[in-house]
Motif scaffolding. Structure first.
Motif, PDB file in Angstrom:
ATOM      1  N   GLN A  27      10.941  16.498  -1.334  1.00  0.00           N
ATOM      2  CA  GLN A  27      10.319  15.586  -2.294  1.00  0.00           C
ATOM      3  C   GLN A  27       8.847  15.382  -1.953  1.00  0.00           C
ATOM      4  OE1 GLN A  27      10.949  11.103  -2.554  1.00  0.00           O
ATOM      5  NE2 GLN A  27      12.155  11.787  -4.340  1.00  0.00           N
ATOM      6  N   ILE A  28       8.020  15.322  -3.000  1.00  0.00           N
ATOM      7  CA  ILE A  28       6.593  15.058  -2.855  1.00  0.00           C
ATOM      8  C   ILE A  28       6.252  13.799  -3.646  1.00  0.00           C
ATOM      9  CG2 ILE A  28       4.252  15.933  -3.251  1.00  0.00           C
ATOM     10  CD1 ILE A  28       5.406  18.746  -3.183  1.00  0.00           C
ATOM     11  N   GLN A  29       5.549  12.882  -2.996  1.00  0.00           N
ATOM     12  CA  GLN A  29       5.076  11.667  -3.653  1.00  0.00           C
ATOM     13  C   GLN A  29       3.576  11.556  -3.454  1.00  0.00           C
ATOM     14  OE1 GLN A  29       7.397   8.519  -1.827  1.00  0.00           O
ATOM     15  NE2 GLN A  29       8.957   8.632  -3.433  1.00  0.00           N
ATOM     16  N   ALA A  30       2.848  11.212  -4.515  1.00  0.00           N
ATOM     17  CA  ALA A  30       1.394  11.104  -4.442  1.00  0.00           C
ATOM     18  C   ALA A  30       0.922   9.932  -5.284  1.00  0.00           C
ATOM     19  CB  ALA A  30       0.738  12.396  -4.914  1.00  0.00           C
ATOM     20  N   THR A  31      -0.122   9.248  -4.808  1.00  0.00           N
ATOM     21  CA  THR A  31      -0.726   8.124  -5.518  1.00  0.00           C
ATOM     22  C   THR A  31      -2.244   8.285  -5.489  1.00  0.00           C
ATOM     23  OG1 THR A  31       1.066   6.650  -4.832  1.00  0.00           O
ATOM     24  CG2 THR A  31      -0.965   5.629  -5.640  1.00  0.00           C
ATOM     25  N   LEU A  32      -2.872   8.157  -6.660  1.00  0.00           N
ATOM     26  CA  LEU A  32      -4.320   8.250  -6.778  1.00  0.00           C
ATOM     27  C   LEU A  32      -4.864   6.914  -7.264  1.00  0.00           C
ATOM     28  CD1 LEU A  32      -6.921   9.968  -6.746  1.00  0.00           C
ATOM     29  CD2 LEU A  32      -6.434  10.570  -9.139  1.00  0.00           C
ATOM     30  N   LEU A  33      -5.795   6.339  -6.493  1.00  0.00           N
ATOM     31  CA  LEU A  33      -6.394   5.040  -6.807  1.00  0.00           C
ATOM     32  C   LEU A  33      -7.877   5.211  -7.097  1.00  0.00           C
ATOM     33  CD1 LEU A  33      -4.780   2.974  -3.909  1.00  0.00           C
ATOM     34  CD2 LEU A  33      -3.996   3.077  -6.291  1.00  0.00           C
ATOM     35  N   GLU A  34      -8.423   4.329  -7.932  1.00  0.00           N
ATOM     36  CA  GLU A  34      -9.855   4.350  -8.227  1.00  0.00           C
ATOM     37  C   GLU A  34     -10.456   2.966  -8.057  1.00  0.00           C
ATOM     38  OE1 GLU A  34     -11.473   6.825 -11.479  1.00  0.00           O
ATOM     39  OE2 GLU A  34      -9.384   7.009 -12.086  1.00  0.00           O
ATOM     40  N   PRO A  35     -10.500   2.439  -6.844  1.00  0.00           N
ATOM     41  CA  PRO A  35     -11.146   1.144  -6.648  1.00  0.00           C
ATOM     42  C   PRO A  35     -12.660   1.322  -6.555  1.00  0.00           C
ATOM     43  CG  PRO A  35     -10.193   1.908  -4.604  1.00  0.00           C
ATOM     44  CD  PRO A  35      -9.897   2.953  -5.618  1.00  0.00           C
ATOM     45  N   ASN A  36     -13.367   0.656  -7.413  1.00  0.00           N
ATOM     46  CA  ASN A  36     -14.831   0.744  -7.460  1.00  0.00           C
ATOM     47  C   ASN A  36     -15.270   2.198  -7.681  1.00  0.00           C
ATOM     48  OD1 ASN A  36     -14.856  -2.041  -6.960  1.00  0.00           O
ATOM     49  ND2 ASN A  36     -14.761  -1.674  -4.735  1.00  0.00           N
ATOM     50  N   SER A  37     -16.179   2.723  -6.834  1.00  0.00           N
ATOM     51  CA  SER A  37     -16.717   4.064  -7.068  1.00  0.00           C
ATOM     52  C   SER A  37     -16.015   5.135  -6.238  1.00  0.00           C
ATOM     53  CB  SER A  37     -18.210   4.094  -6.717  1.00  0.00           C
ATOM     54  OG  SER A  37     -18.417   3.760  -5.358  1.00  0.00           O
ATOM     55  N   ALA A  38     -15.074   4.747  -5.390  1.00  0.00           N
ATOM     56  CA  ALA A  38     -14.397   5.713  -4.517  1.00  0.00           C
ATOM     57  C   ALA A  38     -13.018   6.047  -5.060  1.00  0.00           C
ATOM     58  CB  ALA A  38     -14.285   5.160  -3.110  1.00  0.00           C
ATOM     59  N   LYS A  40      -9.433   7.152  -4.022  1.00  0.00           N
ATOM     60  CA  LYS A  40      -8.569   7.194  -2.855  1.00  0.00           C
ATOM     61  C   LYS A  40      -7.211   7.776  -3.245  1.00  0.00           C
ATOM     62  CE  LYS A  40     -10.670   3.304  -0.389  1.00  0.00           C
ATOM     63  NZ  LYS A  40     -10.422   2.018   0.323  1.00  0.00           N
ATOM     64  N   PHE A  41      -6.593   8.449  -2.287  1.00  0.00           N
ATOM     65  CA  PHE A  41      -5.280   9.023  -2.574  1.00  0.00           C
ATOM     66  C   PHE A  41      -4.395   8.900  -1.342  1.00  0.00           C
ATOM     67  CE2 PHE A  41      -7.214  12.542  -0.388  1.00  0.00           C
ATOM     68  CZ  PHE A  41      -6.164  13.176   0.262  1.00  0.00           C
ATOM     69  N   MET A  42      -3.113   8.928  -1.602  1.00  0.00           N
ATOM     70  CA  MET A  42      -2.087   8.975  -0.563  1.00  0.00           C
ATOM     71  C   MET A  42      -1.015   9.945  -1.023  1.00  0.00           C
ATOM     72  SD  MET A  42      -1.648   4.929   0.490  1.00  0.00           S
ATOM     73  CE  MET A  42      -1.275   4.481  -1.219  1.00  0.00           C
ATOM     74  N   ALA A  43      -0.494  10.732  -0.097  1.00  0.00           N
ATOM     75  CA  ALA A  43       0.541  11.707  -0.432  1.00  0.00           C
ATOM     76  C   ALA A  43       1.514  11.828   0.729  1.00  0.00           C
ATOM     77  CB  ALA A  43      -0.076  13.063  -0.764  1.00  0.00           C
ATOM     78  N   ALA A  44       2.759  12.118   0.400  1.00  0.00           N
ATOM     79  CA  ALA A  44       3.799  12.275   1.421  1.00  0.00           C
ATOM     80  C   ALA A  44       4.734  13.407   1.012  1.00  0.00           C
ATOM     81  CB  ALA A  44       4.579  10.980   1.613  1.00  0.00           C
ATOM     82  N   PHE A  45       5.192  14.150   2.010  1.00  0.00           N
ATOM     83  CA  PHE A  45       6.145  15.233   1.790  1.00  0.00           C
ATOM     84  C   PHE A  45       7.311  15.029   2.742  1.00  0.00           C
ATOM     85  CE2 PHE A  45       7.966  19.235   3.192  1.00  0.00           C
ATOM     86  CZ  PHE A  45       8.271  19.859   1.993  1.00  0.00           C
ATOM     87  N   ALA A  46       8.508  15.134   2.226  1.00  0.00           N
ATOM     88  CA  ALA A  46       9.714  15.042   3.050  1.00  0.00           C
ATOM     89  C   ALA A  46      10.620  16.212   2.693  1.00  0.00           C
ATOM     90  CB  ALA A  46      10.435  13.715   2.826  1.00  0.00           C
ATOM     91  N   GLY A  47      10.867  17.078   3.662  1.00  0.00           N
ATOM     92  CA  GLY A  47      11.678  18.259   3.397  1.00  0.00           C
ATOM     93  C   GLY A  47      12.603  18.568   4.545  1.00  0.00           C
TER      94      GLY A  47
END
Length: 362
Positions: A27-38, A40-47
């Motif tokens: 499984q792959i999970q990813a989150t993309l954030l846009e706080p202000n001008s930056a 940011k992302f977070m991602a995780a892989f579990a296999g």
């Protein structure tokens, strides 16, 4: 808006489609954030046996990405490896002059670090690599041979990414090499390779079949790969089942370039040689297998063709297609060669010269 987020989840039925050694669901999970001008992302892989996490930010002031990964069992890739491995990485300035550090460690104590930067403007790099790695990682490349032990390295690449810009040393201590085809085991193997200006100065020695094997010289890493190596062996015991047994002392020199100038020459001395004719296994109803005549004279080929042997035309066409490597090896019987068995007890002395080429010796 400024706090908008995008989330993604993907399920894989069989990760083994991508990595055959790691079959099973993932499984792959990813989150993309846009706080202000930056961004940011977070991602995780579990296999199956593998997990990884990544997070980072892309901003005008600079980029930064951190990665971690864990492989639970290295023997999924090679049975000679044990324990797991962990990777940690920090990457910065990915859109300008990328730089970073990658660290790899195993449960058995091997550690490696890769750090440096690459300038895409002038296509130059300054990268250093240090650490130790298990030689069993080379299993897929040297099989069916088996290699065990550790290799330490201290390397640096400065300039355009090319072997000519690479310098440093690779060292192996107390390693073991087993070659089942040759029936050869080299233990206590110590080797060093010093790289500079597109060449590698090499030295290696170890104990093999009760004798000592030594290799020294240099190898070109760039075309035409000019080489000058000396291979010597002292008191090397060689046996072919129960038929042949001998003790070998040899010194061979490999010189030239791989563009057609390479040659092999030297001497092989035989001691305490005995050939035993077995009481059984000679003769019988088993047909004689096809014989490949190496370097046969035209008259021999003509006789074969007249006799209707299909191998005659094949022998005519059995010409070298790769680089021609001449041979000039003197084989000397320093002690009498005893031939015994089936009522025979004889001794022979003498010498012969092995010439021709590697593909067509004579």
């Amino acid at each position: 808006g400024s706090g908008a987020a995008l989330q993604l989840t993907a399920d894989l039925r069989n990760f083994g489609v991508f990595v055959p050694q790691l079959p099973g669901p993932a499984q792959i999970q990813a989150t993309l954030l846009e706080p202000n001008s930056a961004q940011k992302f977070m991602a995780a892989f579990a296999g199956p046996g593998l997990s990884a996490n990544a997070k980072g930010a892309f901003a005008e002031g600079g980029d930064q990405v951190t990665l971690t990964a864990r492989l639970s069992s290295l023997n999924r890739f090679d049975p000679g490896l044990s324990g797991g491995a962990t990777m940690e990485a920090l990457l910065t300035a990915l859109r300008t002059v990328p730089s970073g550090t990658v660290r790899l460690s195993t449960d058995t104590g091997a550690q490696s670090t890769l750090s440096g930067r690459f300038n895409p403007q002038n296509q130059t790099a300054d990268i250093a690599a240090t650490g130790t790695l298990p030689l069993a990682l080379a299993g897929p490349f040297v099989g069916p041979r088996a290699l065990s032990g550790d290799a330490s390295f201290d390397m640096r690449l400065v300039g355009p990414p090319a072997l000519s810009a690479l310098s440093g040393q690779v060292a192996v201590t107390n390693a073991r090499l087993f070659d089942p085809a040759a029936g050869l085991t080299i233990s206590g193997l110590t080797a060093t390779a010093n790289l500079r200006n597109g060449r590698a100065g090499v030295s290696a020695n170890g104990t093999a079949n009760e004798g000592i094997v030594d290799l020294s010289g240099s190898v070109g890493l760039l075309a035409p790969f000019r080489t000058d190596l000396t291979l010597s062996a002292t008191d090397l015991m060689f046996a072919l089942q129960s038929i042949l047994q001998t003790r070998v002392r040899t010194e061979l020199r490999i010189q030239g370039a791989f563009d057609g100038e390479l040659s092999v020459g030297g001497s092989v001395d035989l001691f305490d040689t005995e050939v035993r004719i077995p009481d059984t296994g000679l003769g019988g109803a088993t047909p004689i297998p096809d014989i490949d005549h190496k370097g046969a004279a035209p008259s021999v080929l003509q006789t074969q063709e007249r006799a209707g042997l299909s191998s005659a035309k094949e022998a005519e066409g059995n010409l070298e297609t790769g680089p021609v490597v001449p041979l000039n090896i003197q084989i000397n019987a320093r002690d009498p060669i005893f031939v015994r068995g089936r009522g025979l007890d004889a001794a022979f002395e003498g010498a012969l010269r092995l010439g021709g080429t590697v593909a067509q010796p004579n």
